[in-house]
Design an enzyme around this catalytic site. Sequence first.
Site, PDB file in Angstrom:
ATOM      1  N   ARG A  95      -6.862  21.732 -14.386  1.00 43.65           N
ATOM      2  CA  ARG A  95      -6.588  21.315 -13.015  1.00 43.65           C
ATOM      3  C   ARG A  95      -5.130  20.865 -12.897  1.00 43.65           C
ATOM      4  O   ARG A  95      -4.605  20.164 -13.767  1.00 43.65           O
ATOM      5  CB  ARG A  95      -7.504  20.159 -12.599  1.00 43.65           C
ATOM      6  CG  ARG A  95      -8.918  20.583 -12.236  1.00 43.65           C
ATOM      7  CD  ARG A  95      -8.985  21.329 -10.887  1.00 43.65           C
ATOM      8  NE  ARG A  95     -10.345  21.618 -10.472  1.00 43.65           N
ATOM      9  CZ  ARG A  95     -10.989  22.773 -10.672  1.00 43.65           C
ATOM     10  NH1 ARG A  95     -10.392  23.772 -11.290  1.00 43.65           N
ATOM     11  NH2 ARG A  95     -12.225  22.940 -10.239  1.00 43.65           N
ATOM     12  N   HIS A 127      -4.493  30.438  -9.310  1.00 43.77           N
ATOM     13  CA  HIS A 127      -5.834  29.894  -9.551  1.00 43.77           C
ATOM     14  C   HIS A 127      -6.876  31.018  -9.531  1.00 43.77           C
ATOM     15  O   HIS A 127      -7.797  31.016  -8.705  1.00 43.77           O
ATOM     16  CB  HIS A 127      -6.182  28.806  -8.531  1.00 43.77           C
ATOM     17  CG  HIS A 127      -7.301  27.907  -8.999  1.00 43.77           C
ATOM     18  ND1 HIS A 127      -7.371  26.568  -8.702  1.00 43.77           N
ATOM     19  CD2 HIS A 127      -8.405  28.167  -9.755  1.00 43.77           C
ATOM     20  CE1 HIS A 127      -8.468  26.046  -9.246  1.00 43.77           C
ATOM     21  NE2 HIS A 127      -9.110  27.002  -9.906  1.00 43.77           N
TER      22      HIS A 127
END
Length: 324
Positions: A245, A293
């Site tokens: 993350r 992502h």
Amino acid sequence: MKILVPDVPFDLDFPSRLPDGGASFGPGGTDTVVAYAMNEPVPEEHTDADVLVTWSSPPKVVADAARRLTRLRWVQTLSAGPDVALKAGFGPDVVICSGQSLHDDTVAEHALALILATVRRIDVSLAAQREHRWAKEITFAQAEPATEQEYTLDGARVTVWGFGSIALRLAPLLTALGAQVTGVASRAGERAGYPVVGADELEAQLARTDLLVSLLPALPATRHILDARLLALLPPAARFVNVGRGATVDEAALEDALRSGRLGGAALDVMETEPLPEDSPLWDVPNLILTPHVAGGRPRRAAAFLADQLTRWRAGETPRNLAR
Ligand SMILES: NC(=O)c1ccc[n+]([C@@H]2O[C@H](COP(=O)([O-])OP(=O)(O)OC[C@H]3O[C@@H](n4cnc5c(N)ncnc54)[C@H](OP(=O)(O)O)[C@@H]3O)[C@@H](O)[C@H]2O)c1
């Protein structure tokens, strides 16, 4: 029970995977499954749902569901990181489970792609290709005894920070290419034959790391955990890859380390602000590879997982991957 399932862009033939072939659903069945538009607020007529399955909905949509779905008992995310659901404000009685394990294959695959890209300097070759330039500097540097180790995983000391489900899929792939893998996790101890150290050994471990791979979750305790001080502990030619993350990294410190040449290279699939703003300085940092992502985004065996979770729930058992 009313179960809300998002209109995901992949095949999620959930009811048919149930042991009863989905007979429990629909008219005459005991459960109702309703598809909802994942980027829109849940329609008023479905705010009586008992179960909410989520997938990549904008945080404000999940927070809106937390406010309006007052009968909810269980939130099941299809993403491995349940951080958005955990922060959405669901009541204390709502069980939240993650999609841990659904992304192991795909994220390990993408992590390996980023690792090889930064170790093999694919970014330099691509930039040279755009200039119609033969990047001869790589040929020399990868054969030079002083720098050859920077260009290979064979013999590289790889530290995987966050040694959970995805790391256990990735580690053998790295081992197969000759890397020496060590994990860092909340708890120390051997896992699947790999040494895993805890926070007390992290700093010493970073100092003996050629490649740092982060698979950390976004938690209050991991926010900006990779900061300037820890980055400075890595050897100068080290590489950093983040598929966990973005919030776990102090991006200004990372940019500084790359621009000053204190870090050999990095590859990020996740950033603190996503989508990365057009004017972010990260786009132009040298020796930095960015992907939008995309490591996960394609859960494997999600329908079978959901069916198994529901079977457990109905039997009064605790579902898997309890996040709280
Ligand atoms: N890029 C993408 O598309 C993508 C896709 C899927 C997942 N992800 C991210 O990848 C993360 C990892 O997924 P996973 O399924 O492998 O999760 P996981 O099985 O829960 O593993 C998380 C690991 O992090 C460790 N950890 C947690 N807090 C820590 C801390 N403060 N210091 C050191 N270690 C810590 C845990 O330690 P213990 O084992 O000791 O508890 C565990 O080993 C997810 O949280 C998600 O954010 C990204």
